[in-house]
Write an enzyme that holds these catalytic residues in place. Sequence first.
Site, PDB file in Angstrom:
ATOM      1  NE  ARG A 120      -3.390  -0.113   2.802  1.00 62.21           N
ATOM      2  CZ  ARG A 120      -4.148  -0.335   3.869  1.00 62.21           C
ATOM      3  NH1 ARG A 120      -4.337   0.652   4.727  1.00 62.21           N
ATOM      4  NH2 ARG A 120      -4.697  -1.511   4.081  1.00 62.21           N
ATOM      5  CG  HIS A 152      -6.633  -0.859  -4.905  1.00 62.36           C
ATOM      6  ND1 HIS A 152      -5.320  -1.184  -4.629  1.00 62.36           N
ATOM      7  CD2 HIS A 152      -6.930   0.214  -4.123  1.00 62.36           C
ATOM      8  CE1 HIS A 152      -4.831  -0.338  -3.742  1.00 62.36           C
ATOM      9  NE2 HIS A 152      -5.801   0.517  -3.413  1.00 62.36           N
ATOM     10  CE1 TYR A 188     -22.554  15.333 -12.098  1.00 66.83           C
ATOM     11  CE2 TYR A 188     -21.381  15.508 -10.010  1.00 66.83           C
ATOM     12  CZ  TYR A 188     -22.558  15.453 -10.720  1.00 66.83           C
ATOM     13  OH  TYR A 188     -23.756  15.528 -10.062  1.00 66.83           O
TER      14      TYR A 188
END
Length: 833
Positions: free
Chosen positions: A31, A77, A121
Amino acid sequence: MSEEQKSSGISIEKEMQQSYLDYAMSVIIGRALPDVRDGLKPVHRRILFGMHEQKNDYNKPYKKSARIVGEVIGKFHPHGDSAVYDAIVRMAQNFAMRYPLVDGQGNFGSIDGDSPAAMRYTEVRMKKISHEILADLEKETVDFIPNYDESIYEPVVMPTRMPALLVNGSSGIAVGMATNIPPHNLTEVSDALVALIDNPEITIDEIMEIIPGPDFPTGGIIYGVNGIRDAYHTGRGIIKVRSEIFEEQDGSGTVLVSNEIPYQVNKARLIEKIAELQRDKVIEGIRYVRDESDKDGIRVAVALKKDAIPEVVKNQLYKHTQFEISFGINFLAVVDRKPEQMNIKEILSHFVRHRREVVIRRTKFDLRKAEARAHILEGLKIALDNIDEVVALIRASNSPEEAKTGLIEKFSLSEKQAQAILDMRLQRLTGLERNKIEEEYQALLKDIAWYRRILTEEPLVYQIIKDEITQIKSEFGDERRTRIVASTADIDIEDLIAREEMVVTVTRTGYIKRTPLSTYQSQKRGGKGKIAMSVREEDFIAHLFVASTHDMFLFFTNFGKVYWSKVYELPEAQRSGKGKALVNLLDLQEGEELATILNVPSFEEDHYLLMATKNGFVKKTDLMAYSRPRAGGIIALDLGEDDELIAVRMTNGSKDVFLGSKNGKVIRFKESDVRPTGRVSRGVIGLRMEDDDAIVGVGVSERDDKTVFAATEFGYGKKTFFDAYPLRHRGGKGVINIKTSGRNGNVVDMLLLDENDDIMLISDRGKLIRMSASDISSVGRNTLGVRLINLSDDEKLIGAARIDEKEEDCEEGLCMEDNDDDSLKKYVDSSDE
C-alpha cells in the site's frame, strides 16, 4: 493465559508479534511504499493496468472516471473507491506530478486545495507518457500474480521505460517508516542513467553534476546544496525551497509579486496566512495581499506601504510564511519485497537492472515468436515448392486429419506446419504471395539472428537500454523548472533596518512597545513631564529602557528565566499607543512577569552577567552561558523560596557593585568578591537586610567620578558622590543612602550617573519626565533630596532609567524641532558605563 491456549501451545505474545509484523509488511509492500523498479505504489500500478485493460489510451476517447474506478476496485484493488479516485486525481494534477500520467477532463481540484468533482462527472484517459510505463507488458517482461480473489492476474511490477521513481517522486507513510522522494527532471535523470551505464564506477558527486537536485512541478528555488548532497549520498536530507519574489511598481508604491509557490503548498492558505500576519502586525508595511492568479498561471501580489523596505518584507515573508518551506528527502522504496533506504546511485542502478531484465525477457519472447513464425514459413515454402503434390494429397484425403498425417509423413513436416498448410488460403499460391512469404522468412531470419546476438552480447543489452532512455528523453524531456542556488545569500534584515534609538516601555499588565527616542524632549527639573503611553485606569508603566534597534535584548523574568529578542522585532507604536501584550512575544508562564531587560550588542568571552534578587542574593555567570536562544526561554538562576530576580548587569569581572534597598540602604563591594558560578546556581548573599526590606537597584562601575542617584516613590531624589560610600565586603548591612521619611516614601530605583547623563522618570499613571543629571543637586548620603517630578495626590513614581547623551550638530538633521538635544543616544542600562 487460558487453559485452552496453554493446551494449544500458542503464545499470545508471539502471535501478536507475528500478526503485527504481517500487518506492517502488508502496509509497507501492498500500500504505502513504491517499488524501486517502476516507482509506483500498488494503487497507481493497478490504475494504469486497469486503464490499459479498458483500452483507455491517450489517442482514444475519454472514459468516465467512475468506470475506471469500478474496474480497479472490482478486479485489482480491495479498498474503497475514494482511495482509488484520489490517486487518479493526483495522477492528473500538473501541480502534484512533474509528469502527469492521467489526462483528466473536468474539475480535478486546484492548487488552492479545492476538491475535485465527483467521479461520475469527470473523465480520464492515459497520458502518452504512461504508455512508456506499460510498454512491452504483453511480452512476458514481468511476472503476473493472481488478484485478491484469484480470478484474474495482475502484474507484479510494470516494465517501465521511464525512471518514474525519481521523475515523479513519491510520498507515503507506512508502519514505522515513511518515504518522501521529490520529483526530478526527466532529461537530467535520463542523462544520468546513460552516464551510469557507460561508467558503472561513476561517483555520486559526478551524478550530481548531471542531476543537480530535485525539479518540482511548481518551480521555485532550492537554496543550498548541502541538503541535496546529504540526500543523494545517504538517502536522507532536508532542503530549503522558496518562491521567487520580485518587485513591481504601481501607482501607490512597490508590489511584491510571486508567480510560483513551493511544492505541495496550498496557495489559498498561504494568502490567508499573509493576511493574518498583516492584521497581527507580525509583518508590518503591507497595504494588501491578493490572489491575482488566472488561467495563465499563479500570481500572488503583496502591496507595500510607501515607507516599507521591500527586502525586509520579502525576508519576513520567507521567515513567517510558506513562501519558504523545508522539504525532507527520504529515498525509501521496496527492493526485493523489503523496504530499503538508498542513495541516488543505488536507485538508478536498480532501474538499470530492471530494464536489463525487461530487455532480456522481451528478447526471449520475441525470439520464441520469431522462431515459431519462421518454422511455419518453412512449412509453407515446402508446400509452395511441391504445390501439385500437396493439392493432390489433400484432394485424395477423406478428412483433414488424414490430410495432416499425409503431409507430415510425405514432406517430413511438423504438426504445426501441416496445420498451417491446411489453413493456407488459395491466394497464397500466386507469385506475389510466394515472394511475400520469402521476404517475411528472410526478415525473420535476420530478427532471429539479432535476438540471439542480444542474448549473447551483454554490451548490446545496455546499448538498447541507452537508446530507449534517449528516445524517452527526446520525446518527453523538458527544461528544468526549479532553480538551485548554491547558498542562500540572504540579505540580513539588520542591514536593512535603520539604526535608531528606541524607548521600550512595558506596563504592569504586560504590554510592550518601542517608540523612537526623539519623540521625547528634555525638560528642566520640576517639569510636568509628557505622557509616554496611553494606559487603562488600572494599568501603569512598570519598566522603561532605551536601546538601538539592532541591539539584542535579554528578557529576564521574576521567575529567574531569560528570553531573547532583537529590538526591531518588538512592536512599534506611537507615543500614546499601549503596544502589544508581552505574552504574544514571550512564552511566559502564569504569574511570570518581566523583571529587567539587558542590552547585549554581542556575546563575548571574559564578560559576565551579575544578577541580584529581591532577598539580597547576587550571582555572577559567564555571558556565553546565555548565548543560545530557545523559544521557551532558559533558566537564568536558581531562586530560593519567596525570592525574585530584580536586575541583571553586564560586567568585565573587575567593577564595584552597588546594591540599593527600598529602605534607603546601599552596600558597595568588589565584584571579585563574587566568584563565577554556573547558569542554574543560586549565588551568594550581597546585602543583609531586615525582613521588610528588599533590593530595588543594582549598579556596577569601575570609575570614581560618578554619583549614586536615588529616586523615591513620592517624586523626590538626590545624587551622592561615590567617595561617600565605603568599600565593604559583600554580605554586610550597608550604609544609609537616602532618608525614607514620610515625605519621600520608599526608594523605587537606584542608578549610577555621569554629569552629562539624562534621566527618565516614570509614574504609575504613565507620566514620563526627562531631565539632565546636572540639574539634580549632589548632597550627602543621609539627606532627604529634592523634588524631581510633580505628582498628583494618588500618583507614585515607579522607576527611572539613565540615558548617556552625546550632543551632535543640528545641521546633520538629528535635532528635534523644538530643542537642540536630539542626538544619537545610546542607552546604557541603569548602572553600566
